[in-house]
Design a protein around this motif. Structure first.
Motif, PDB file in Angstrom:
ATOM      1  N   PRO A 151       2.293 -10.399 -19.999  1.00  0.00           N
ATOM      2  CA  PRO A 151       0.845 -11.200 -19.937  1.00  0.00           C
ATOM      3  C   PRO A 151       0.062 -11.020 -19.262  1.00  0.00           C
ATOM      4  N   GLU A 152      -1.170  -9.784 -20.085  1.00  0.00           N
ATOM      5  CA  GLU A 152      -1.752  -8.415 -19.607  1.00  0.00           C
ATOM      6  C   GLU A 152      -2.937  -9.252 -18.513  1.00  0.00           C
ATOM      7  N   ASP A 153      -3.325 -10.943 -18.746  1.00  0.00           N
ATOM      8  CA  ASP A 153      -3.904 -11.374 -17.512  1.00  0.00           C
ATOM      9  C   ASP A 153      -4.141 -11.865 -16.337  1.00  0.00           C
ATOM     10  N   GLU A 154      -2.675 -11.578 -16.112  1.00  0.00           N
ATOM     11  CA  GLU A 154      -1.776 -11.498 -14.987  1.00  0.00           C
ATOM     12  C   GLU A 154      -1.325 -10.757 -13.964  1.00  0.00           C
ATOM     13  N   ILE A 155      -1.752  -9.611 -14.536  1.00  0.00           N
ATOM     14  CA  ILE A 155      -0.790  -8.620 -14.344  1.00  0.00           C
ATOM     15  C   ILE A 155      -1.955  -7.696 -13.718  1.00  0.00           C
ATOM     16  N   PHE A 156      -1.628  -7.173 -12.854  1.00  0.00           N
ATOM     17  CA  PHE A 156      -3.356  -6.324 -11.982  1.00  0.00           C
ATOM     18  C   PHE A 156      -1.919  -4.925 -11.307  1.00  0.00           C
ATOM     19  N   SER A 157      -2.315  -3.674 -10.966  1.00  0.00           N
ATOM     20  CA  SER A 157      -1.647  -2.424 -10.733  1.00  0.00           C
ATOM     21  C   SER A 157      -2.268  -2.104  -9.614  1.00  0.00           C
ATOM     22  N   PHE A 158      -2.086  -1.010  -9.264  1.00  0.00           N
ATOM     23  CA  PHE A 158      -2.310  -0.187  -7.898  1.00  0.00           C
ATOM     24  C   PHE A 158      -1.557   1.079  -7.331  1.00  0.00           C
ATOM     25  N   SER A 159      -2.329   1.978  -6.847  1.00  0.00           N
ATOM     26  CA  SER A 159      -1.357   3.122  -6.465  1.00  0.00           C
ATOM     27  C   SER A 159      -1.702   3.083  -4.581  1.00  0.00           C
ATOM     28  N   VAL A 160      -0.794   3.584  -3.921  1.00  0.00           N
ATOM     29  CA  VAL A 160      -1.115   3.567  -3.018  1.00  0.00           C
ATOM     30  C   VAL A 160      -0.769   5.319  -2.375  1.00  0.00           C
ATOM     31  N   MET A 161      -1.184   5.564  -1.587  1.00  0.00           N
ATOM     32  CA  MET A 161      -1.310   7.279  -1.136  1.00  0.00           C
ATOM     33  C   MET A 161      -1.199   7.291   0.156  1.00  0.00           C
ATOM     34  N   SER A 162      -0.220   7.067   1.070  1.00  0.00           N
ATOM     35  CA  SER A 162       0.354   7.483   2.721  1.00  0.00           C
ATOM     36  C   SER A 162       0.245   8.349   3.115  1.00  0.00           C
ATOM     37  N   PHE A 163       0.011   8.442   4.243  1.00  0.00           N
ATOM     38  CA  PHE A 163      -0.782  10.048   5.241  1.00  0.00           C
ATOM     39  C   PHE A 163       0.022   9.258   6.346  1.00  0.00           C
ATOM     40  N   ASP A 164       0.996   8.440   6.795  1.00  0.00           N
ATOM     41  CA  ASP A 164       1.571   9.142   7.836  1.00  0.00           C
ATOM     42  C   ASP A 164       2.622   8.997   7.622  1.00  0.00           C
ATOM     43  N   LYS A 165       3.364   9.740   8.196  1.00  0.00           N
ATOM     44  CA  LYS A 165       4.588  11.127   8.269  1.00  0.00           C
ATOM     45  C   LYS A 165       5.619  10.115   9.416  1.00  0.00           C
ATOM     46  N   THR A 166       4.875   9.471   9.783  1.00  0.00           N
ATOM     47  CA  THR A 166       6.311   8.858  11.057  1.00  0.00           C
ATOM     48  C   THR A 166       6.776   7.656   9.999  1.00  0.00           C
ATOM     49  N   LEU A 167       6.630   7.188   8.935  1.00  0.00           N
ATOM     50  CA  LEU A 167       6.729   6.265   8.795  1.00  0.00           C
ATOM     51  C   LEU A 167       8.441   5.960   8.168  1.00  0.00           C
ATOM     52  N   ASP A 168       8.914   5.293   7.784  1.00  0.00           N
ATOM     53  CA  ASP A 168      10.474   5.281   7.235  1.00  0.00           C
ATOM     54  C   ASP A 168       9.645   4.131   6.326  1.00  0.00           C
ATOM     55  N   LEU A 169       8.903   5.099   4.692  1.00  0.00           N
ATOM     56  CA  LEU A 169       8.198   4.772   3.725  1.00  0.00           C
ATOM     57  C   LEU A 169       9.663   3.661   2.833  1.00  0.00           C
ATOM     58  N   THR A 170      10.630   3.670   2.651  1.00  0.00           N
ATOM     59  CA  THR A 170      11.471   2.471   1.929  1.00  0.00           C
ATOM     60  C   THR A 170      11.383   1.485   2.791  1.00  0.00           C
ATOM     61  N   GLN A 171      11.597   1.051   3.780  1.00  0.00           N
ATOM     62  CA  GLN A 171      11.194   0.169   4.854  1.00  0.00           C
ATOM     63  C   GLN A 171      10.150  -0.372   5.162  1.00  0.00           C
ATOM     64  N   GLN A 214       2.672   5.959  -4.131  1.00  0.00           N
ATOM     65  CA  GLN A 214       3.841   5.037  -4.544  1.00  0.00           C
ATOM     66  C   GLN A 214       2.662   3.804  -5.493  1.00  0.00           C
ATOM     67  N   LYS A 215       3.540   4.184  -6.829  1.00  0.00           N
ATOM     68  CA  LYS A 215       2.485   2.500  -7.888  1.00  0.00           C
ATOM     69  C   LYS A 215       2.912   1.228  -7.210  1.00  0.00           C
ATOM     70  N   ILE A 216       2.445   0.009  -7.157  1.00  0.00           N
ATOM     71  CA  ILE A 216       2.778  -1.307  -7.328  1.00  0.00           C
ATOM     72  C   ILE A 216       2.498  -2.141  -8.320  1.00  0.00           C
ATOM     73  N   ILE A 217       3.214  -3.065  -8.733  1.00  0.00           N
ATOM     74  CA  ILE A 217       2.578  -3.828 -10.053  1.00  0.00           C
ATOM     75  C   ILE A 217       2.986  -5.202  -9.634  1.00  0.00           C
ATOM     76  N   VAL A 218       1.202  -5.547  -8.887  1.00  0.00           N
ATOM     77  CA  VAL A 218       1.799  -7.738  -9.368  1.00  0.00           C
ATOM     78  C   VAL A 218       1.284  -8.254 -10.237  1.00  0.00           C
ATOM     79  N   ARG A 219       2.061  -9.560 -10.291  1.00  0.00           N
ATOM     80  CA  ARG A 219       1.777 -10.508 -11.376  1.00  0.00           C
ATOM     81  C   ARG A 219       1.496 -11.987 -10.607  1.00  0.00           C
ATOM     82  N   THR A 220       0.286 -12.337 -10.776  1.00  0.00           N
ATOM     83  CA  THR A 220      -0.111 -13.371 -10.880  1.00  0.00           C
ATOM     84  C   THR A 220      -0.897 -14.553 -11.038  1.00  0.00           C
ATOM     85  N   ASP A 221      -1.322 -15.631 -10.604  1.00  0.00           N
ATOM     86  CA  ASP A 221      -1.429 -17.155 -11.587  1.00  0.00           C
ATOM     87  C   ASP A 221      -2.964 -16.711 -12.314  1.00  0.00           C
ATOM     88  N   PRO A 222      -2.856 -16.649 -14.035  1.00  0.00           N
ATOM     89  CA  PRO A 222      -4.092 -15.560 -14.347  1.00  0.00           C
ATOM     90  C   PRO A 222      -5.877 -16.334 -13.801  1.00  0.00           C
TER      91      PRO A 222
END
Length: 401
Positions: free
Chosen positions: A53-73, A225-233
């Motif tokens: 459903p192409e009109d419902e989905i968008f994506s973006f990438s996140v570049m994280s710079f905080d090296k102290t983070l537990d990225l998985t959590q 990291q790539k993130i995909i989000v699906r919304t109401d159109p």
């Protein structure tokens, strides 16, 4: 009755103009038929269904710079936050974005990599149990991934044991249709097929197997990291406008890049094909217009050159229809010869395009339709000047030159 031989002899006496028009018609037939074939192929390609459903989905990438983070959590928290936004249906981390032109592919086989021969090429998405819902894809057979089957790791030392395959890929691997419950190998790692999905495309629409796709339950959060989000159109645009502020409020030591809807990503991926399609349409219009003008110009030239001859024929009792038929038959002779030469040239050009550029083979119907269209245009182009010739007064024959 109008005879062909006098018309043919007349063309031989003034063959330069007729020959130039013949070559022009031949080139038009050759180029237009092949261009029309390519256009139809590109239209089919650009209008193919992706399964999403192409009109419902968008994506973006996140570049994280905080090296102290537990990225998985942190990304688990981010996913939960995104899913709680009003209007969001689901969201998840992915290794690649569909129809974006960037992703990962592998060869899946029925034996380990060091034992098997030919395998099946497949794009793969690595995501968690929310992958299907985030992409808006349904299962045809089997079950979805469970949360306890998802591996979260920064390395691949531990790898999942299950996989989801598209129907196309499952049928390629198991033509008998019994893929569910079978084992395929990702390299040397065995994966049990627990579910078969409906059609969905991989990252590359131009791939040799664009809908051979596997979903592997693996999440490896990274600094990019790539993130995909699906919304109401009807809420996607509003959520996209807010997403950067929401993400930075959650964690300010990161940058959001590549924010775009799936339909926009697909459009960007296909931009070159769309441009080529438009250029070919313009080329066809220009070629047909130039050919029509050439026919019109040659007919007007012949009328001006034969004004006294036409007046003499009119004085001797020739009907207007006979004058019109004369020029129509003259035009049809030239057009027939031109389209015959052009049809042969079109076949050779089509074969060359097939051999050198892997374009689809030229269907003979495109040549037939092009020839018919060129003939119709040539007839329409000659009617007006032929009518003008038919209206020449018989008194023209008595004037001195």
């Amino acid at each position: 009755m109008l005879e062909i031989k006098p018309i043919f002899n007349s063309l031989l006496r003034s063959k330069a103009g007729a020959l130039m028009l013949l070559v022009q018609i031949a080139l038009t037939t050759m180029i237009v038929s092949n261009a029309a074939s390519i256009i139809f192929d590109r239209i089919q390609y650009l209008s193919q269904e992706t399964g999403y459903p192409e009109d419902e989905i968008f994506s973006f990438s996140v570049m994280s710079f905080d090296k102290t983070l537990d990225l998985t959590q942190k990304f688990e928290e981010t996913e939960t936050m995104l899913r709680n936004i009003t209007g969001v249906k689901n969201a998840g981390l992915f290794n690649a974005v569909p129809v974006s032109g960037s992703g990962s592919a592998t060869g899946l086989g029925l034996q380990p990599a060091n034992e098997r021969g030919q395998d099946s090429r497949a794009a793969y998405y690595m995501a968690d149990e929310n992958a299907l819902d985030t992409l808006g894809i349904s299962l045809i057979e089997g079950r979805n991934i469970r949360a306890d089957e998802v591996i979260e790791s920064q390395t691949r030392e531990v790898f999942p044991k299950v996989v989801l395959l598209t129907k196309t890929l499952a049928d390629e691997l198991f033509p008998s249709g019994d893929a569910l419950g079978q084992t395929v190998y990702f390299g040397d790692t065995p994966l049990e097929i627990i579910g078969i999905t409906e059609k969905m495309m991989g990252p590359w629409l131009k791939d040799s197997r664009p809908d051979n796709v596997a979903i592997i339950p693996f999440v490896g959060a990274s600094t990019f990291q790539k993130i995909i989000v699906r919304t109401d159109p009807d809420q996607r645009a509003a959520i996209m406008r807010q997403i950067e502020d929401i993400m930075l409020e959650d964690q300010n030591k990161r940058v959001i890049v590549g924010l775009r809807g799936m339909d926009e990503a697909k459009e960007m991926y296909n931009a070159a094909d769309t441009l080529m399609l438009r250029m070919l349409v313009v080329l066809i219009v220009v070629l047909l217009s130039v050919t029509a003008l050439g026919i019109f110009g040659l007919t007007v030239f012949n009328i001006n050159k034969r004004t006294k001859q036409i007046g003499t024929r009119r004085a001797l009792g020739a009907r207007k229809s006979a004058i019109i038929n004369y020029f129509l038959v003259e035009n049809i002779i030239i057009c027939s010869a031109g389209t015959a030469v052009g049809s042969i040239a079109a076949i050779f050009l089509g074969q060359s395009l097939l051999n050198f550029y892997s374009l689809p083979a030229l269907d003979i119907l495109y040549i037939v339709f092009t020839v018919v269209f060129v003939v119709i245009i040539s007839i329409l182009s000659v009617i007006m000047p032929a009518n003008r010739a038919a209206n020449i007064s018989p008194s023209i024959a008595t004037r001195s030159i």
